[in-house]
Design a protein around this motif. Structure first.
Motif, PDB file in Angstrom:
ATOM      1  N   PHE A   1     -13.125  -7.882   0.892  1.00 14.79           N
ATOM      2  CA  PHE A   1     -11.946  -6.532   1.565  1.00 14.79           C
ATOM      3  C   PHE A   1     -13.001  -5.724   1.806  1.00 14.79           C
TER       4      PHE A   1
ATOM      5  N   VAL B   1      -6.231  -5.675   2.531  1.00 18.11           N
ATOM      6  CA  VAL B   1      -7.161  -5.818   1.620  1.00 18.11           C
ATOM      7  C   VAL B   1      -7.424  -7.271   1.586  1.00 18.11           C
TER       8      VAL B   1
ATOM      9  N   THR C   1     -10.058  -5.825  -7.044  1.00 14.22           N
ATOM     10  CA  THR C   1     -10.730  -4.413  -7.078  1.00 14.22           C
ATOM     11  C   THR C   1     -11.791  -4.883  -8.094  1.00 14.22           C
ATOM     12  N   LYS C   2     -11.779  -5.698  -9.077  1.00 11.10           N
ATOM     13  CA  LYS C   2     -13.347  -6.397 -10.263  1.00 11.10           C
ATOM     14  C   LYS C   2     -14.405  -6.942  -8.968  1.00 11.10           C
TER      15      LYS C   2
ATOM     16  N   SER D   1     -14.435   0.869   0.187  1.00  6.83           N
ATOM     17  CA  SER D   1     -13.965   2.027  -0.239  1.00  6.83           C
ATOM     18  C   SER D   1     -13.851   3.016   0.721  1.00  6.83           C
TER      19      SER D   1
ATOM     20  N   ARG E   1     -14.802  -6.166  -6.484  1.00  8.61           N
ATOM     21  CA  ARG E   1     -15.588  -4.693  -5.176  1.00  8.61           C
ATOM     22  C   ARG E   1     -15.928  -4.424  -6.220  1.00  8.61           C
ATOM     23  N   GLU E   2     -15.773  -3.452  -7.424  1.00  7.60           N
ATOM     24  CA  GLU E   2     -16.746  -2.439  -7.903  1.00  7.60           C
ATOM     25  C   GLU E   2     -18.142  -3.391  -8.696  1.00  7.60           C
TER      26      GLU E   2
ATOM     27  N   SER F   1       0.739  -1.052  -0.198  1.00  8.71           N
ATOM     28  CA  SER F   1       0.000   0.221   0.504  1.00  8.71           C
ATOM     29  C   SER F   1       0.584   1.172  -0.316  1.00  8.71           C
TER      30      SER F   1
ATOM     31  N   GLN G   1      -4.831  -8.624  -6.945  1.00 11.10           N
ATOM     32  CA  GLN G   1      -5.474  -7.129  -6.991  1.00 11.10           C
ATOM     33  C   GLN G   1      -6.318  -7.012  -7.910  1.00 11.10           C
ATOM     34  N   LYS G   2      -6.076  -7.378  -8.849  1.00  9.22           N
ATOM     35  CA  LYS G   2      -7.036  -7.158  -9.350  1.00  9.22           C
ATOM     36  C   LYS G   2      -8.183  -7.368  -9.580  1.00  9.22           C
TER      37      LYS G   2
ATOM     38  N   ALA H   1     -10.767   1.886   2.666  1.00  6.62           N
ATOM     39  CA  ALA H   1     -10.140   1.215   2.067  1.00  6.62           C
ATOM     40  C   ALA H   1      -8.837   2.475   2.166  1.00  6.62           C
TER      41      ALA H   1
END
Length: 143
Positions: A136, A36, A78-79, A139, A81-82, A16, A74-75, A142
């Motif tokens: 996660f 995360v 992130t996907k 946001s 979470r989105e 981070s 991580q990708k 985070a």
């Protein structure tokens, strides 16, 4: 800006960025640095190798498999979470109450996500309410 390798009390490793070393310490002390992967706020700095800049000619070596795996993870997170934020309603600390109400048929079913205290989550699971932890944190919480 400074990048730290971090590790949580559950053994998860991640990186981070922080505005400064003092910035990291301030955020950590306030409980704003969290894993995360599992959301644990018991996070500490991990052992790091120094970054060494090399000339472009000799930078042909492939990245270490661990680095690619961590980047892919991580990708994926992130996907995920989105998708959750796009398709479900965030109910915050009311998650246990909302999930139970849906399960009992008191309110219409809809995709929700939020936060529950460990004892609330345990009670939901014991009562057969279909819930699962997300890997996660919201946001707004985070790093």
């Amino acid at each position: 800006m400074i990048k730290y390798a971090l590790k949580c009390d559950q053994g998860h490793s991640f990186d981070s960025w922080f505005a400064s070393a003092d910035g990291y310490e301030t955020l950590r002390a306030a409980g704003h640095v969290s894993c995360v992967i599992c959301g644990s706020s018991e996070v500490s700095k991990a052992i790091m190798a120094p970054r060494v800049n090399v000339p472009a000619k000799s930078a042909k070596a492939a990245p270490a498999p661990e680095a690619k795996t961590a980047e892919d993870l991580q990708k994926t997170l992130t996907k995920m979470r989105e998708e959750v934020e796009k398709n479900a309603t965030y109910v915050g600390g009311n998650f246990a109450k909302e999930a139970r109400a849906q399960y009992l048929g008191d309110v219409p079913d809809r995709p929700i996500w939020g936060e529950a205290k460990p004892e609330e989550a345990k009670s939901l699971i014991e009562d057969g309410v279909p819930v699962a932890p997300l890997p996660f944190v919201p946001s707004r919480k985070a790093n």
